[in-house]
Design an enzyme around this catalytic site. Structure first.
Site, PDB file in Angstrom:
ATOM      1  CB  THR A  21      -6.951  -5.886  -7.341  1.00 24.61           C
ATOM      2  OG1 THR A  21      -6.798  -4.679  -8.134  1.00 24.61           O
ATOM      3  CG2 THR A  21      -5.981  -5.845  -6.171  1.00 24.61           C
ATOM      4  CE1 TYR A  30       8.174   2.497   2.862  1.00 28.73           C
ATOM      5  CE2 TYR A  30       7.190   1.137   4.559  1.00 28.73           C
ATOM      6  CZ  TYR A  30       7.883   1.249   3.382  1.00 28.73           C
ATOM      7  OH  TYR A  30       8.288   0.113   2.724  1.00 28.73           O
ATOM      8  CG  LEU A  78      -2.288  -7.974  -3.762  1.00 32.55           C
ATOM      9  CD1 LEU A  78      -3.447  -7.187  -3.164  1.00 32.55           C
ATOM     10  CD2 LEU A  78      -2.753  -9.340  -4.219  1.00 32.55           C
TER      11      LEU A  78
END
Length: 347
Positions: free
Chosen positions: A244, A53, A238
């Site tokens: 969203t 990351y 999500l």
């Protein structure tokens, strides 16, 4: 914040886990440090990262930067012991990390040492393998993944060797527990069996994609996790932001994940947008923020220890934290199952 056991480790983790894959790219260090403090103030004690990351995109020059940013916060705050920290060893084929070398007993010690240095800590609470050497059904490969070319003997020998290396690290005190990511039911069962046969570290958890729109874990894997006390750590609860509603009707907000990754890693399909419409309707009917609904649903499944969410901004984090306070009534849960039946695996 509700707390749950992490497998058989004896650790109790918050039902929400702070994901950090944007730290060092979309989220700068100052904002990242404010996010960590905000999450802790909200009762979160669990943080997930990885040596590769940040992502979106993955760049050689930023490999390890998320861990470094977390380590800098630990050093500045002195609050390392308030957190349960998870990180990951990249799997085969990620050319930015060790030239794509597979996970092995040779790569494990150096990988751990590098993560410890970046995190500015003496020990990693949960050390995970990011994806299996033999490949995975995750990352939309469930449509095409073919295990028929696998060699079981080779796989089992790899597991034995890797677990031996991990046992050495547990003995040294550099890691406490072992977890998997992007694994299958068969793979997890074999890791458990080899660990039992060789008295090596037992699998505590599996970090797989899991959301209202990706429920691959609901069948064979769920049965294994419940019966073997292996916890699921859902990522992308999500659906990479789809749930969203911010991408509906062709919208692509500036700085959003879709603005950087146009197909959302294969999640952007017409069927996906239709499914989102149906989930948004359920949230509206119950007067609930769809973000809270989706995140709370993923966190409170019976085999889940903590659901891993990410936030690019402080405002997004503040909104996400509201999921801890919502109650999902049985009628809402039944409606969500109905939508799932009408829109199964829409990507």
């Amino acid at each position: 914040m509700k707390m749950n056991p992490l497998g058989r480790t004896g650790l109790m983790v918050s039902e929400l886990c702070l994901g950090t894959m944007t730290y060092g790219n979309q989220t700068n260090e100052t904002v990242a440090h404010r996010q960590i403090a905000m999450a802790q103030d909200a009762g979160i004690n669990f943080m997930d990262t990885a040596e590769m990351y940040p992502v979106n995109p993955i760049l050689e020059k930023t490999i390890g930067l998320s861990e470094e940013i977390i380590g800098n916060w630990f050093a500045a705050s002195g609050r390392r012991n308030d957190w349960i920290v998870a990180t990951k060893h990249s799997g085969e084929g990620q050319m930015m990390v060790r030239n794509g070398a597979p996970i092995s007993s040779e790569t494990i010690p150096g990988c751990i040492e590098a993560s410890l240095k970046r995190l500015k800590t003496d020990v990693i609470d949960l050390y995970q393998f990011h994806w299996p050497n033999r490949g995975s059904y995750m990352f939309r490969k469930n449509w095409t993944f073919d295990p028929s070319g696998q060699d079981k003997a080779t796989t089992l020998q790899h597991m034995q060797d890797a677990l031996g290396a991990l046992k050495d690290q547990v003995t040294r005190g550099t890691i406490r527990n072992f977890g998997l990511s992007n694994e299958s039911a068969w793979g997890t069962a074999m890791w458990l069996k080899v660990a039992e046969d060789t008295a090596t570290p037992r699998v505590a958890s599996i970090q797989n994609e899991y959301s209202l729109m990706c429920r691959l874990a609901d069948t064979d894997l769920a049965e294994l996790m419940v019966n073997e006390d292996v916890s699921l750590l859902p990522f992308s609860p999500l659906a990479a932001g789809l749930l969203t509603g911010k991408y509906q009707n062709g919208a692509v907000p500036a700085g959003s994940r879709m603005s950087l990754n146009k197909d959302l890693g294969g999640r952007r399909t017409e069927r996906a947008f239709a499914a989102v419409d149906a989930y948004l309707a359920v949230a509206a009917d119950f007067g609930m923020d769809p973000v809270h609904m989706a995140l709370a649903w993923s966190a409170r499944r019976p085999f889940v220890a903590a659901s891993i969410f990410g936030a690019t901004t402080l405002e997004q984090l503040e909104r996400l934290l509201g999921a801890r306070d919502v109650t999902l009534p049985p009628e809402l849960l039944a409606r969500l199952d109905e939508v799932h039946k009408a829109h199964p695996m829409p990507y």
